[in-house]
Design an enzyme around this catalytic site. Structure first.
Site, PDB file in Angstrom:
ATOM      1  N   ASN A  31      41.317  52.055  71.339  1.00 35.29           N
ATOM      2  CA  ASN A  31      42.701  52.468  70.907  1.00 35.29           C
ATOM      3  C   ASN A  31      42.812  51.737  69.471  1.00 35.29           C
ATOM      4  OD1 ASN A  31      45.624  52.611  70.483  1.00 35.29           O
ATOM      5  ND2 ASN A  31      45.974  51.306  72.421  1.00 35.29           N
ATOM      6  N   HIS A  83      51.293  53.623  77.673  1.00 37.12           N
ATOM      7  CA  HIS A  83      50.675  52.496  76.977  1.00 37.12           C
ATOM      8  C   HIS A  83      51.684  51.406  77.042  1.00 37.12           C
ATOM      9  CE1 HIS A  83      49.041  48.907  74.305  1.00 37.12           C
ATOM     10  NE2 HIS A  83      47.867  49.596  74.713  1.00 37.12           N
ATOM     11  N   GLU A  94      45.834  47.938  82.486  1.00 30.92           N
ATOM     12  CA  GLU A  94      45.997  47.026  81.216  1.00 30.92           C
ATOM     13  C   GLU A  94      47.127  46.007  81.635  1.00 30.92           C
ATOM     14  OE1 GLU A  94      44.313  48.881  77.429  1.00 30.92           O
ATOM     15  OE2 GLU A  94      46.332  49.297  77.526  1.00 30.92           O
ATOM     16  N   LYS A 137      45.531  52.001  67.704  1.00 32.41           N
ATOM     17  CA  LYS A 137      47.121  51.835  67.556  1.00 32.41           C
ATOM     18  C   LYS A 137      47.530  52.175  66.178  1.00 32.41           C
ATOM     19  CE  LYS A 137      46.458  47.996  70.793  1.00 32.41           C
ATOM     20  NZ  LYS A 137      46.961  46.822  71.373  1.00 32.41           N
ATOM     21  N   GLY A 141      45.501  41.849  73.436  1.00 33.60           N
ATOM     22  CA  GLY A 141      45.646  41.195  72.291  1.00 33.60           C
ATOM     23  C   GLY A 141      45.745  39.743  72.302  1.00 33.60           C
ATOM     24  N   SER A 198      41.878  42.575  75.824  1.00 35.52           N
ATOM     25  CA  SER A 198      40.944  41.513  75.428  1.00 35.52           C
ATOM     26  C   SER A 198      39.563  41.606  75.761  1.00 35.52           C
ATOM     27  CB  SER A 198      41.720  40.148  75.663  1.00 35.52           C
ATOM     28  OG  SER A 198      42.786  39.968  75.356  1.00 35.52           O
ATOM     29  N   GLU A 214      52.922  49.325  74.880  1.00 34.19           N
ATOM     30  CA  GLU A 214      53.551  49.160  73.573  1.00 34.19           C
ATOM     31  C   GLU A 214      54.395  50.350  73.298  1.00 34.19           C
ATOM     32  OE1 GLU A 214      50.035  48.664  71.334  1.00 34.19           O
ATOM     33  OE2 GLU A 214      49.912  46.795  71.973  1.00 34.19           O
TER      34      GLU A 214
HETATM   35  C1  PEP Z   1      45.129  47.797  74.135  1.00 29.67           C
HETATM   36  O1  PEP Z   1      46.113  47.789  73.417  1.00 29.67           O
HETATM   37  O2  PEP Z   1      44.891  49.020  74.824  1.00 29.67           O
HETATM   38  C2  PEP Z   1      44.070  46.767  74.055  1.00 29.67           C
HETATM   39  C3  PEP Z   1      43.674  46.706  75.266  1.00 29.67           C
HETATM   40  O3  PEP Z   1      44.242  45.802  73.407  1.00 29.67           O
HETATM   41  P1  PEP Z   1      43.120  44.632  73.005  1.00 29.67           P
HETATM   42  O4  PEP Z   1      41.745  45.267  73.483  1.00 29.67           O
HETATM   43  O5  PEP Z   1      43.171  44.128  71.597  1.00 29.67           O
HETATM   44  O6  PEP Z   1      43.433  43.625  73.882  1.00 29.67           O
END
Ligand code: PEP
Length: 248
Positions: free
Chosen positions: A9, A93, A163, A11, A169, A208, A95
């Site tokens: 992703n 997601h 998630e 973003k 993040g 992460s 976000e």
């Molecule tokens: C995400 O935004 O879907 C995600 C998993 O981000 P990160 O791997 O940076 O934690």
């Protein structure tokens, strides 16, 4: 057995120079043993599809509108993603839920539109830090999944991504047994909703995932891959994750 998927992703990151990362992925993984999906910003989808050519890396969007067209400034319809060459779309997601107020009802309608357009849906669920601390993870994930999954979902084009919001993040990751418990519960709900087809729906972990922890995460029961944010932006970081999944 569910397919194994490494999904990236991007973003709101990436421009034409970022296509060099795709070249590097293709060079390192000429014949990948797992599915690779990259979800760049909408502006890059068509160029990335053309860039990839015949290589099996798939390209996805990061959201879509529930309507096929209309007066929705700034939005993108599922058939538009498909016409641009996308085969997947991330929906729900955290976000999008936070920044754009997308509820389970909205996400369900988006998913219906995405399936109708022939897209595969990567449906994200996950609890906030406060919900995690209050031990509500299982209830929140079950409610999100139950309410955002359309009755007529196409199981062969469905992917779930667990998630935890607090792991995105942040460098934080749940303990292995916590991931196993949530993925097991998701598998149970998929069985209830989709019957035998629920066993083949890939369940990804996201939050992460890095080269250092990927192999450990992919060893957990019912983890069929990862949805990766930051570490998917460079081939140098994403490739070891793909290799870890191939070897899991
Ligand atoms: C995400 O935004 O879907 C995600 C998993 O981000 P990160 O791997 O940076 O934690």
């Amino acid at each position: 057995m569910p397919r194994k998927i490494a999904a990236g992703n991007w973003k709101m990151h990436g421009d034409s120079a970022s296509l060099a990362e795709i070249d590097a992925l293709i060079a390192t993984h000429p014949t990948p043993a797992v599915e690779i999906v990259i979800c760049p910003p909408a502006t890059l989808i068509h160029r990335m599809v053309c860039h990839i050519g015949a290589h099996p890396i798939a390209v996805g969007g990061q959201t879509c509108h529930a309507a096929v067209k209309g007066a929705h400034t700034g939005d993108i319809a599922a058939p538009m993603l498909a016409e641009a060459g996308a085969t997947h779309v991330i929906l729900g997601h955290s976000e999008r839920r936070t920044d754009h107020g997308e509820s389970d009802v909205i996400i369900c309608a988006q998913a219906r539109a995405a399936f109708a357009a022939g897209l595969s849906v990567i449906l994200c669920v996950g609890e906030t830090e406060a919900q995690y601390t209050a031990r509500q993870t299982q209830a929140i994930v079950a409610a999100q999944l139950t309410q955002s999954l359309p009755q007529d979902a196409t199981p062969t084009r469905l992917v779930i991504a667990y998630e935890p919001v607090w792991a995105i993040g942040t460098g934080l990751v749940p303990q292995n047994h916590e991931i196993a418990a949530v993925h097991g519960a998701i598998r149970g709900i998929l069985h209830e909703r989709l019957g035998a087809a629920g066993a083949a729906v890939p369940i990804l972990y996201g939050g992460s995932v890095k080269p250092e922890n990927a192999a450990m995460i992919f060893g957990i029961a019912n983890v069929d891959g990862a949805l990766v944010g930051g570490a998917s932006l460079s081939a140098a970081a994403f490739s070891p994750i793909i290799h870890a999944l191939e070897n899991a």
